[in-house]
Design an enzyme around this catalytic site. Sequence first.
Site, PDB file in Angstrom:
ATOM      1  N   GLU A  51       0.815  -1.214   0.000  1.00  0.00           N
ATOM      2  CA  GLU A  51       0.000   0.000   0.000  1.00  0.00           C
ATOM      3  C   GLU A  51       0.850   1.266   0.000  1.00  0.00           C
ATOM      4  O   GLU A  51       0.519   2.253  -0.658  1.00  0.00           O
ATOM      5  CB  GLU A  51      -0.897  -0.029   1.236  1.00  0.00           C
ATOM      6  CG  GLU A  51      -1.969   1.025   1.268  1.00  0.00           C
ATOM      7  CD  GLU A  51      -2.787   0.893   2.535  1.00  0.00           C
ATOM      8  OE1 GLU A  51      -3.242   1.916   3.034  1.00  0.00           O
ATOM      9  OE2 GLU A  51      -2.931  -0.243   3.029  1.00  0.00           O
ATOM     10  N   ASP A  52       1.953   1.250   0.746  1.00  0.00           N
ATOM     11  CA  ASP A  52       2.718   2.481   0.975  1.00  0.00           C
ATOM     12  C   ASP A  52       3.999   2.605   0.169  1.00  0.00           C
ATOM     13  O   ASP A  52       4.549   3.702   0.056  1.00  0.00           O
ATOM     14  CB  ASP A  52       3.075   2.603   2.471  1.00  0.00           C
ATOM     15  CG  ASP A  52       1.841   2.786   3.343  1.00  0.00           C
ATOM     16  OD1 ASP A  52       0.783   3.109   2.784  1.00  0.00           O
ATOM     17  OD2 ASP A  52       1.938   2.596   4.570  1.00  0.00           O
TER      18      ASP A  52
END
Length: 712
Positions: A83-84
């Site tokens: 996600e990051d």
Amino acid sequence: MAPDERGIVSLTSVLKLAQTYLGEDDLKRIREAYRFSDIAHLGQTRKSGEPYISHPTAVAETCANWKLDTESLMAALLHDVMEDSGATKQELKEQFGVQVAELVDGLSKLDKLEYASREVAQAESFRKMLLAMARDVRVILIKLADRLHNMRTLGAMEPSKAKRIATETLEIYAPIASRLGLYKLYRELQDLAFKAAHPMRYRVLHKALMAARGNRREVLGRILDTVRKNLPEAGIEAEVFGREKTLYGVFRKMREKKCSFSDVLDIYGFRVVVQSIPQCYLTLGVLHSTFKPIPGRFKDFVGLPKVNGYQSLHTAVVGPFGTPVEFQIRTREMARTAEEGIAAHWLYKAEKETFTDLQKRTHQWLQSLLEIGQQTSDSLEFIENVKVDLFPDAVYVFTPKGQIRALPRGATIIDYAYSIHTDVGDQTIAAKLNGQNVPLRQELRSGDVVEIITDPASRPNPAWLSFAKTGKARAEIRHYLRTITSQESIELGKRLLEQSLAAMRIDAASLDPGVMERGARDTGAHSMAQLYQDIGLGKSLAPVAARTIALQLASKPAAAMLLPRMAPILIHGNEGSAVTYPPCCNPLPGDAVTGHLRGGHGLVVHRQDCTQARHQRSRDAERWVDVEWSEEVSGQFRCELELLVVESRGALARVAAQLAKADANIVHLSLEENPQDTASMRFAIQVRDRQHLALVMRELRKLSDVRRIVRK
């Protein structure tokens, strides 16, 4: 645990816990996952200013406290890298294996996709996570550890976002923790969320609780001393602990009971942990002989465990100075399950091991999530269905063979039917509760014995959605209505249109598809399939659509203006919800009937002598069509009888027995006393046709109690 001076958990803390149950090779893999995560999050910080790696490390520490396996700890450390940092599932699969990659993927949000609103995006994330959890329960355990750390560090968030996260925690994550039996986590999530969502109420209640704690210390001390003295005298070896309701528990009780803090008397209680199940009941006897039990406050969750496996005896007694006090009595194994729940049972290893009862129940619930997900395409609807099933309260009912089934409080007969099997729910026509006929909307209570009566020709009724409570039942009914009902409506609409065209001497099969499509668009439909469905549902009229299509034929420009009488539509009884039979006249096969194309309701079949039908026909004659019963009709049809019966002992039982003898199923009955020692009995029954009804009435007339029978 060894956090640093800022409260940040280090990898050393995780490894120290992990090495108590994992080998050196496993610890090496965990270090590799940590290094990958550390590099992926390099330069990133949390809202509080801490290095971002502190968050996945804290999540892994909680998982290590639960003694989750190596893949779980690695996934906890890696849960935000996709996600990051842009890491892909394929990268994780190549470096850490398929299991870890699947776990991380199940935990990753769907922020990169675009949705109509934040609510839909969030619902889709929940949907993905819950369906991944249904395949592997480790997904939700890691997610709960993630949510716990986020809630513990929520102070760094802006108030509006903190409140949203807290509300989400109360509605989704805390109930999931409860459903999985993680009570310690459940209580902490609730109190952290309550503090963030209602900070002022939290402070006021906390202050009141501190004051109450001081005021009641002497009373509670006396109770504790008495119990610790009396149990050994009865030969019971036990540990006795004082326990206090959480602030959120106090707040919820005040809100539900609509009472003030001073009225919530059972803030404090005691937990008694004994050696065996027989000692649980012996302890209960000692407590009830020492203190006066409060009627109606005893619950046996040992004999009837909660859905999540929780077991304890609960009782409330009157202590010194009239103070109500609660006791929970359990064994050490029950205490462990109550605190750690499914995390202590390694459900995901159960393929090679014997399922415990808790594992079986949890496995069934997780499978029901998969079924709801498969039947529900809308994410918001899916989440609402799951929320219903997360309510911690449950009722326990019995099958006719004595098996126990647990359902959410407020569940009805139809929920029970779908909990057995989808086919049972779809084919339900009636039910008996404790031997008595009851409507399908009847709510269930603990201890009820439920028997479902089915008919293979029966189909779900859209009205069931108004009283179905469980997510599984609602999802299955909606799925049927979206698919089967749509198909039935299309087939009915096609039949109606072909008959209308045939009446105009136009063969639908010989028409150019382009002509049909143009005609469909002229009626306002996007396609022929939509036109068929609109006709089947009564939203469009087949004669009007036939005229519109006829205008597309150059050789017959005026054909639509000369519409001869069409052949009647044949009713087979198995058309499903595309054909309905209204309660105003309850037509039966053999009755002379007529059809009404009621907008949105398909074809409604009335008896020709129906007063309501005659009234409606005078207002919209163009929506009425000729219909006839087919030579072969299947299904059960509702009929209402009114009997005038002499009042005598057992009269109702004799009438019911005679109906059963005639193979008529009772759907509903009502009684009304009349003057001169008579009573009116109104029965709604199901019969096959008029001949079957005649047989039923002949059987009833054999009873000397029956004075008159009228078909309503």
